[in-house]
Design a protein around this motif. Sequence first.
Motif, PDB file in Angstrom:
ATOM      1  N   ARG A  19       0.800  -0.829   0.081  1.00 20.22           N
ATOM      2  CA  ARG A  19      -0.070   0.200  -0.201  1.00 20.22           C
ATOM      3  C   ARG A  19       0.856   1.285  -0.154  1.00 20.22           C
ATOM      4  O   ARG A  19       0.818   2.160  -0.850  1.00 20.22           O
ATOM      5  CB  ARG A  19      -1.558  -0.404   1.546  1.00 20.22           C
ATOM      6  N   LEU A  20       1.890   1.309   0.822  1.00 17.97           N
ATOM      7  CA  LEU A  20       2.763   2.562   0.824  1.00 17.97           C
ATOM      8  C   LEU A  20       3.313   2.678  -0.697  1.00 17.97           C
ATOM      9  O   LEU A  20       3.806   3.606  -0.961  1.00 17.97           O
ATOM     10  CB  LEU A  20       4.021   2.176   1.378  1.00 17.97           C
ATOM     11  N   GLY A  21       4.014   1.594  -1.137  1.00 13.09           N
ATOM     12  CA  GLY A  21       4.304   1.739  -2.466  1.00 13.09           C
ATOM     13  C   GLY A  21       3.991   2.145  -3.654  1.00 13.09           C
ATOM     14  O   GLY A  21       4.244   2.690  -4.593  1.00 13.09           O
ATOM     15  N   ASP A  22       2.259   1.243  -3.581  1.00 12.37           N
ATOM     16  CA  ASP A  22       0.996   2.183  -4.719  1.00 12.37           C
ATOM     17  C   ASP A  22       1.451   3.782  -4.560  1.00 12.37           C
ATOM     18  O   ASP A  22       1.208   4.483  -5.207  1.00 12.37           O
ATOM     19  CB  ASP A  22       0.063   1.823  -4.406  1.00 12.37           C
ATOM     20  N   LEU A  23       2.352   4.501  -2.985  1.00 11.63           N
ATOM     21  CA  LEU A  23       1.899   5.775  -3.475  1.00 11.63           C
ATOM     22  C   LEU A  23       3.082   6.406  -3.698  1.00 11.63           C
ATOM     23  O   LEU A  23       2.856   7.609  -3.315  1.00 11.63           O
ATOM     24  CB  LEU A  23       1.286   6.426  -1.989  1.00 11.63           C
ATOM     25  N   LEU A  24       3.944   5.650  -3.382  1.00 15.24           N
ATOM     26  CA  LEU A  24       5.491   6.712  -3.822  1.00 15.24           C
ATOM     27  C   LEU A  24       5.958   7.311  -4.941  1.00 15.24           C
ATOM     28  O   LEU A  24       5.619   6.263  -6.335  1.00 15.24           O
ATOM     29  CB  LEU A  24       6.917   5.118  -3.020  1.00 15.24           C
ATOM     30  N   PHE A  25       6.050   8.285  -4.349  1.00  9.20           N
ATOM     31  CA  PHE A  25       7.020   9.052  -5.702  1.00  9.20           C
ATOM     32  C   PHE A  25       8.469   9.417  -6.166  1.00  9.20           C
ATOM     33  O   PHE A  25       9.337   8.655  -5.072  1.00  9.20           O
ATOM     34  CB  PHE A  25       6.876  10.987  -5.064  1.00  9.20           C
ATOM     35  N   PRO A  26       8.479   9.718  -7.255  1.00 11.92           N
ATOM     36  CA  PRO A  26      10.171   9.778  -7.426  1.00 11.92           C
ATOM     37  C   PRO A  26      11.008  10.193  -6.697  1.00 11.92           C
ATOM     38  O   PRO A  26      10.828  11.730  -5.984  1.00 11.92           O
ATOM     39  CB  PRO A  26      10.193  10.433  -9.202  1.00 11.92           C
ATOM     40  N   GLY A  27      12.024   9.449  -5.868  1.00 10.03           N
ATOM     41  CA  GLY A  27      12.714  10.028  -5.269  1.00 10.03           C
ATOM     42  C   GLY A  27      13.186   9.816  -3.377  1.00 10.03           C
ATOM     43  O   GLY A  27      13.325  10.527  -3.217  1.00 10.03           O
ATOM     44  N   ALA A  28      12.126   9.310  -3.905  1.00 12.68           N
ATOM     45  CA  ALA A  28      11.943   8.423  -2.532  1.00 12.68           C
ATOM     46  C   ALA A  28      12.584   7.746  -1.235  1.00 12.68           C
ATOM     47  O   ALA A  28      12.984   6.948  -2.095  1.00 12.68           O
ATOM     48  CB  ALA A  28      10.365   8.005  -2.169  1.00 12.68           C
ATOM     49  N   VAL A  29      13.150   8.273  -0.341  1.00 14.95           N
ATOM     50  CA  VAL A  29      13.895   7.234  -0.097  1.00 14.95           C
ATOM     51  C   VAL A  29      13.399   6.669   1.934  1.00 14.95           C
ATOM     52  O   VAL A  29      12.697   7.414   2.612  1.00 14.95           O
ATOM     53  CB  VAL A  29      14.922   8.129   1.062  1.00 14.95           C
ATOM     54  N   LEU A  30      13.631   5.341   1.796  1.00 13.48           N
ATOM     55  CA  LEU A  30      12.662   4.829   3.106  1.00 13.48           C
ATOM     56  C   LEU A  30      14.309   4.110   3.857  1.00 13.48           C
ATOM     57  O   LEU A  30      14.866   3.795   3.063  1.00 13.48           O
ATOM     58  CB  LEU A  30      11.379   3.492   2.912  1.00 13.48           C
ATOM     59  N   LEU A  31      13.804   4.462   4.693  1.00 15.78           N
ATOM     60  CA  LEU A  31      15.349   4.187   6.404  1.00 15.78           C
ATOM     61  C   LEU A  31      14.464   2.931   6.993  1.00 15.78           C
ATOM     62  O   LEU A  31      13.645   3.359   7.979  1.00 15.78           O
ATOM     63  CB  LEU A  31      15.815   5.620   6.861  1.00 15.78           C
ATOM     64  N   LEU A  32      15.007   1.663   6.630  1.00 16.02           N
ATOM     65  CA  LEU A  32      14.182   1.385   7.655  1.00 16.02           C
ATOM     66  C   LEU A  32      14.862   0.382   8.489  1.00 16.02           C
ATOM     67  O   LEU A  32      15.929  -0.207   8.076  1.00 16.02           O
ATOM     68  CB  LEU A  32      13.806  -0.027   7.160  1.00 16.02           C
ATOM     69  N   ASP A  78      20.768  -3.460   1.939  1.00 15.04           N
ATOM     70  CA  ASP A  78      20.896  -3.674   3.251  1.00 15.04           C
ATOM     71  C   ASP A  78      22.467  -3.449   4.023  1.00 15.04           C
ATOM     72  O   ASP A  78      23.836  -4.147   3.553  1.00 15.04           O
ATOM     73  CB  ASP A  78      20.900  -5.035   3.537  1.00 15.04           C
ATOM     74  N   LEU A  79      22.781  -2.816   4.737  1.00 14.47           N
ATOM     75  CA  LEU A  79      23.271  -2.273   5.519  1.00 14.47           C
ATOM     76  C   LEU A  79      23.995  -2.866   6.438  1.00 14.47           C
ATOM     77  O   LEU A  79      25.088  -2.281   7.317  1.00 14.47           O
ATOM     78  CB  LEU A  79      23.960  -0.467   5.808  1.00 14.47           C
ATOM     79  N   GLY A 101      13.733   7.110  -8.751  1.00 16.57           N
ATOM     80  CA  GLY A 101      13.342   6.039  -8.348  1.00 16.57           C
ATOM     81  C   GLY A 101      13.222   6.167  -6.465  1.00 16.57           C
ATOM     82  O   GLY A 101      12.854   6.961  -6.434  1.00 16.57           O
ATOM     83  N   VAL A 102      12.884   4.766  -6.465  1.00 13.69           N
ATOM     84  CA  VAL A 102      12.500   4.377  -5.012  1.00 13.69           C
ATOM     85  C   VAL A 102      13.852   3.838  -3.615  1.00 13.69           C
ATOM     86  O   VAL A 102      14.264   3.362  -4.544  1.00 13.69           O
ATOM     87  CB  VAL A 102      11.354   4.204  -4.802  1.00 13.69           C
ATOM     88  N   THR A 103      14.372   4.098  -2.850  1.00 11.55           N
ATOM     89  CA  THR A 103      15.803   3.480  -2.298  1.00 11.55           C
ATOM     90  C   THR A 103      15.261   3.538  -0.799  1.00 11.55           C
ATOM     91  O   THR A 103      14.379   4.520   0.008  1.00 11.55           O
ATOM     92  CB  THR A 103      16.673   4.901  -1.901  1.00 11.55           C
ATOM     93  N   LEU A 104      15.285   2.173  -0.651  1.00  6.45           N
ATOM     94  CA  LEU A 104      14.932   1.554   0.442  1.00  6.45           C
ATOM     95  C   LEU A 104      16.089   0.777   1.312  1.00  6.45           C
ATOM     96  O   LEU A 104      16.913  -0.318   0.505  1.00  6.45           O
ATOM     97  CB  LEU A 104      14.306   0.824   0.750  1.00  6.45           C
ATOM     98  N   VAL A 105      16.721   1.661   2.714  1.00  8.68           N
ATOM     99  CA  VAL A 105      17.553   0.616   3.376  1.00  8.68           C
ATOM    100  C   VAL A 105      17.568   0.554   4.219  1.00  8.68           C
ATOM    101  O   VAL A 105      16.513   0.975   5.379  1.00  8.68           O
ATOM    102  CB  VAL A 105      18.562   2.339   3.812  1.00  8.68           C
ATOM    103  N   GLU A 106      17.540  -1.086   4.539  1.00 16.19           N
ATOM    104  CA  GLU A 106      17.876  -1.142   5.843  1.00 16.19           C
ATOM    105  C   GLU A 106      18.820  -0.934   6.367  1.00 16.19           C
ATOM    106  O   GLU A 106      20.258  -1.204   6.039  1.00 16.19           O
ATOM    107  CB  GLU A 106      17.844  -3.181   5.074  1.00 16.19           C
ATOM    108  N   TRP A 107      18.612  -1.813   7.953  1.00 18.34           N
ATOM    109  CA  TRP A 107      19.585  -0.958   9.269  1.00 18.34           C
ATOM    110  C   TRP A 107      20.367   0.270   8.495  1.00 18.34           C
ATOM    111  O   TRP A 107      21.568   0.715   8.949  1.00 18.34           O
ATOM    112  CB  TRP A 107      20.880  -1.946   8.799  1.00 18.34           C
ATOM    113  N   ALA A 108      19.121   1.759   8.470  1.00 18.04           N
ATOM    114  CA  ALA A 108      19.473   2.788   7.792  1.00 18.04           C
ATOM    115  C   ALA A 108      19.946   3.199   9.791  1.00 18.04           C
ATOM    116  O   ALA A 108      21.116   4.572   9.367  1.00 18.04           O
ATOM    117  CB  ALA A 108      18.478   3.865   7.905  1.00 18.04           C
TER     118      ALA A 108
END
Length: 155
Positions: A19-32, A78-79, A101-108
């Motif tokens: 549901r979040l991915g459906d809404l994401l925009f170019p340049g979004a950065v997710l720190l997980l 994955d950091l 694009g969209v960047t998702l960073v695990e262990w941010a």
Amino acid sequence: MDYIFTTNAEQETESLGKRLGDLLFPGAVLLLDGDLGAGKTAFARGVARGLGVTSPVQSPTFTILLAHSGRLPFYHFDLYRIESEEELLDIGIEECLDDEGVTLVEWAEKFQGFFDTPSMSISIARGQEENMREITFFSGEERCRELLDKLCARS
């Protein structure tokens, strides 16, 4: 303001990510962030599905970065095994943060001071029940908060 969601199964965690991915925009950065086994990769799989990624999404623990094509490019970092900002720069993270694009960073959380781009922080914590997860979203960015308001309205 924090946005808090509770899921009770891995499939629900993945569905929230979608549901979040459906809404994401170019340049979004997710720190997980979250403990080992908390559900970060399940959430990332959902985000990828929401972005239209059809290739398998796995944890990039040993490869550090997996790139996928979809409605927007999806960069999954994955950091966990990265020890320094120098290593972080060597893997090319800056190029992905500036991308469309969209960047998702695990262990941010290991590099909190590094990420100065507009971003959304997402924390996954185990709940009281075995499969329960509490997923907390936060962003100081207006565009991200608007997106989170939309996510809440869809839940």
